[in-house]
Enzyme design. Structure first.
Site, PDB file in Angstrom:
ATOM      1  N   ASP A 118       0.815  -1.226   0.000  1.00 27.28           N
ATOM      2  CA  ASP A 118       0.000   0.000   0.000  1.00 27.28           C
ATOM      3  C   ASP A 118       0.842   1.266   0.000  1.00 27.28           C
ATOM      4  OD1 ASP A 118      -2.351  -1.597   0.178  1.00 27.28           O
ATOM      5  OD2 ASP A 118      -1.920  -1.863   2.293  1.00 27.28           O
ATOM      6  N   LYS A 135       2.122   2.218  -5.013  1.00 27.31           N
ATOM      7  CA  LYS A 135       2.916   1.735  -6.162  1.00 27.31           C
ATOM      8  C   LYS A 135       2.206   1.984  -7.479  1.00 27.31           C
ATOM      9  CE  LYS A 135       2.928  -2.407  -4.478  1.00 27.31           C
ATOM     10  NZ  LYS A 135       2.477  -2.134  -3.118  1.00 27.31           N
ATOM     11  N   GLY A 152      -4.532  -4.454  -4.073  1.00 23.80           N
ATOM     12  CA  GLY A 152      -5.510  -3.412  -4.394  1.00 23.80           C
ATOM     13  C   GLY A 152      -4.724  -2.217  -4.889  1.00 23.80           C
ATOM     14  N   HIS A 153      -4.690  -2.013  -6.201  1.00 21.74           N
ATOM     15  CA  HIS A 153      -3.847  -0.963  -6.782  1.00 21.74           C
ATOM     16  C   HIS A 153      -4.720   0.180  -7.289  1.00 21.74           C
ATOM     17  CE1 HIS A 153      -0.274  -3.928  -7.495  1.00 21.74           C
ATOM     18  NE2 HIS A 153      -0.560  -3.726  -6.230  1.00 21.74           N
ATOM     19  N   THR A 154      -4.556   1.344  -6.682  1.00 18.81           N
ATOM     20  CA  THR A 154      -5.437   2.473  -6.982  1.00 18.81           C
ATOM     21  C   THR A 154      -4.746   3.504  -7.870  1.00 18.81           C
ATOM     22  OG1 THR A 154      -6.422   2.145  -4.812  1.00 18.81           O
ATOM     23  CG2 THR A 154      -6.930   4.222  -5.915  1.00 18.81           C
ATOM     24  N   GLN A 171       2.037  -5.991  -3.163  1.00 13.00           N
ATOM     25  CA  GLN A 171       2.402  -6.033  -1.736  1.00 13.00           C
ATOM     26  C   GLN A 171       3.713  -5.253  -1.525  1.00 13.00           C
ATOM     27  OE1 GLN A 171       1.405  -9.386  -3.167  1.00 13.00           O
ATOM     28  NE2 GLN A 171      -0.587  -8.528  -2.770  1.00 13.00           N
TER      29      GLN A 171
HETATM   30  P1  IMP Z   1      -2.487 -12.822   1.978  1.00  7.08           P
HETATM   31  O1  IMP Z   1      -1.607 -12.259   0.924  1.00  7.08           O
HETATM   32  O2  IMP Z   1      -3.952 -12.604   1.693  1.00  7.08           O
HETATM   33  O3  IMP Z   1      -2.170 -14.239   2.325  1.00  7.08           O
HETATM   34  O4  IMP Z   1      -2.215 -11.979   3.334  1.00  7.08           O
HETATM   35  C1  IMP Z   1      -0.991 -12.093   4.061  1.00  7.08           C
HETATM   36  C2  IMP Z   1      -0.606 -10.751   4.679  1.00  7.08           C
HETATM   37  O5  IMP Z   1      -0.259  -9.845   3.639  1.00  7.08           O
HETATM   38  C3  IMP Z   1      -1.719 -10.055   5.473  1.00  7.08           C
HETATM   39  O6  IMP Z   1      -1.134  -9.331   6.536  1.00  7.08           O
HETATM   40  C4  IMP Z   1      -2.315  -9.094   4.471  1.00  7.08           C
HETATM   41  O7  IMP Z   1      -2.952  -7.988   5.102  1.00  7.08           O
HETATM   42  C5  IMP Z   1      -1.068  -8.672   3.717  1.00  7.08           C
HETATM   43  N1  IMP Z   1      -1.353  -8.238   2.353  1.00  7.08           N
HETATM   44  C6  IMP Z   1      -1.652  -9.020   1.286  1.00  7.08           C
HETATM   45  N2  IMP Z   1      -1.826  -8.287   0.188  1.00  7.08           N
HETATM   46  C7  IMP Z   1      -1.613  -7.012   0.532  1.00  7.08           C
HETATM   47  C8  IMP Z   1      -1.609  -5.775  -0.184  1.00  7.08           C
HETATM   48  O8  IMP Z   1      -1.826  -5.719  -1.404  1.00  7.08           O
HETATM   49  N3  IMP Z   1      -1.326  -4.656   0.538  1.00  7.08           N
HETATM   50  C9  IMP Z   1      -1.038  -4.714   1.861  1.00  7.08           C
HETATM   51  N4  IMP Z   1      -1.031  -5.827   2.581  1.00  7.08           N
HETATM   52  C10 IMP Z   1      -1.304  -6.974   1.925  1.00  7.08           C
HETATM   53 MG    MG Z   2      -2.981  -1.900  -1.826  1.00  2.00          MG
END
Ligand code: IMP
Ligand code: MG
Length: 452
Positions: free
Chosen positions: A33, A36, A60-62, A250
């Protein structure tokens, strides 16, 4: 802003306010977040191809273009530029239902996909049982006291899908989706196995195998036109002098190898993931840009030394609207942590930093930057990779004066308030990385390119 002396490998290719054609990776330098997609969207002006290489619909890419907001989960953010080609690489995990519905929504907003979106035949598929297991497993973990064991996953089936990929015999790839016999056979075997887990281990209802098989057999015709050997396509394009932008998902601290394990996602979110996740070799990469917010956020569980659990954290969350673009969850907010970004500079080999959301700090009287940790009476200069140590670290702060002036309309570095420049200089020096871009608002135009 701090030129060559801080460069890790080679000077960045953003020079004198011009973005050079190049093969460039954009990576999150914190816990995700970092905005990017905004940086990718900005740099995509000069790119021919934009590529996702890891993660799935957990992202979630805004992107905001002329006040219009787009949120992407699987489709690369470059798709908003009508002349760019987008590729989803083999390192991603694709939920076909989520992808098709994302594409439908984007089509309704005037975005076209024909000849502009390609999907690697080797990407793995996220199945309904992955999503169910993600949620069921997390629910079991959350029964532990004090949140012990919980990761706080997004529930998008990411962990269970990558687990099946690594397991080899249970993974299903895009290429399998195109072969009805193989797909039926693999799905039947997998669903039977997962039903055993669900009923015997988790006391959960079984899944309906025929319903899932019927639903997934129907995806072949819809996905087929987009499938490509993405490695061949990308390497040919690079050899022909095209400019390619790799869009990380991520962040570095969520990397399964380098992040705050076990509080991580299940993929390599770091720069190396762009190579393994697409089939493009490291010698083809010109530049790695790390995106870092001017403060820090984290969603989900796990240690976060500079977290602000007081009113100030709440104030930053409100100003910045720090709520997840995928799950809507509140993001934890805290001060800029230089150890985190210095660590990212090392494991990604960052050429430069893009510092985002500077405007969020516009109204604060004072700012703190974490320069080191105190751990059991010792001072640590390096981010510890062991979470048991990290959990006990206390941040050591340096305090800087705020600039108390709006920055969103500023387009040149020299027009930023002195205190804002001091803050950025300090970030750059502590991270040992030059800053190539500063974002002062969500819109594409709200960006400052730093002269090399
Ligand atoms: P998962 O990727 O759904 O397995 O989540 C594992 C961890 O990564 C959790 O703490 C999520 O909140 C975090 N996470 C996964 N995708 C994102 C993202 O796009 N942005 C921020 N945190 C993420
Ligand atoms: Mg995001």
């Amino acid at each position: 802003m701090r030129p060559a002396e801080f460069c890790v490998h080679k000077p960045g290719l953003i020079l004198k306010g011009v973005i050079f054609m190049a093969v460039r990776i954009v990576i999150g330098a914190q816990w995700g977040d970092e905005a990017k997609a905004k940086v990718v969207d900005y740099l995509a002006k000069e790119a021919d191809i934009v590529v996702r290489f890891g993660g799935g619909a957990n992202a979630g890419h805004t992107v905001v273009v002329n006040g219009e907001k787009f949120v992407f989960h699987l489709v690369p953010a470059g798709i908003v530029h009508p002349d760019k080609v987008c590729v989803i690489g083999n390192g991603t995990v694709i939920d076909p239902a989520a992808l098709l519905s994302e594409m439908e929504e984007l089509k309704s907003r005037g975005i076209s996909f024909e000849g502009r979106l390609f999907i690697s035949q080797n990407a793995h598929l996220v199945m309904p049982y992955h999503k169910l297991l993600d949620r069921v497993e997390e629910a079991v973990r959350s029964e532990d006291a004090e949140g012990g064991g919980r990761i706080g996953t997004t529930g998008r089936g990411i962990g269970p899908c990558y687990r099946d990929k690594i397991n080899r015999t249970t993974g299903i790839r895009i290429v399998d989706l195109l072969d009805r016999e193989i797909l039926r056979e693999k799905l039947l075997q997998n669903i039977r196995e997962k039903n055993q887990l669900l009923t015997k281990l988790y006391d959960h209802d079984k899944m309906d195998e025929e319903k899932i098989i019927e639903e997934y057999l129907a995806f072949d015709k819809q996905i087929d036109p987009f499938v490509k050997d993405a490695s061949v396509y990308l390497n040919d394009a690079i050899d022909a002098g095209k400019s390619v932008l790799f869009e990380g998902a991520q962040g570095t601290l969520l990397d399964v190898d380098h992040g705050t394990y076990p509080y991580v996602t299940s993929s390599n979110t770091t720069a190396g993931g762009a190579c393994t996740g697409t089939g493009v070799g490291p010698t083809k990469i010109d530049e790695v840009i790390g995106v870092a917010k001017a403060y820090t956020t984290r969603v989900g569980y796990g240690p976060f030394p500079t977290e602000l659990t007081d009113d100030l954290g709440e104030r930053i969350r409100k100003i910045a609207q720090e709520f997840g673009a995928t799950t809507g969850r509140s993001r934890r907010c805290g001060w800029f942590d230089a150890l985190v970004v210095r660590f990212s500079a090392r494991v990604n080999g960052l050429s430069s930093l893009a510092v985002t959301r500077l405007d969020v700090l516009d109204t604060l009287d004072h700012l703190q930057i974490c320069t080191a940790y105190r751990y059991q009476g010792k001072v640590l200069q390096h981010f510890p990779s062991d979470v048991r140590i990290l959990e006990q670290c206390e941040p050591i702060y340096e305090t800087l004066e705020g600039w108390k002036a709006p920055t969103t309309r500023i387009r040149r570095l020299q027009d930023l308030p002195d205190n804002a420049r001091r803050y950025l200089d300090r970030i750059s020096a502590l991270a040992k990385t030059p800053i190539s871009l500063i974002s002062v608002g969500p819109d594409r135009e709200e960006t400052i390119l730093v002269d090399g």
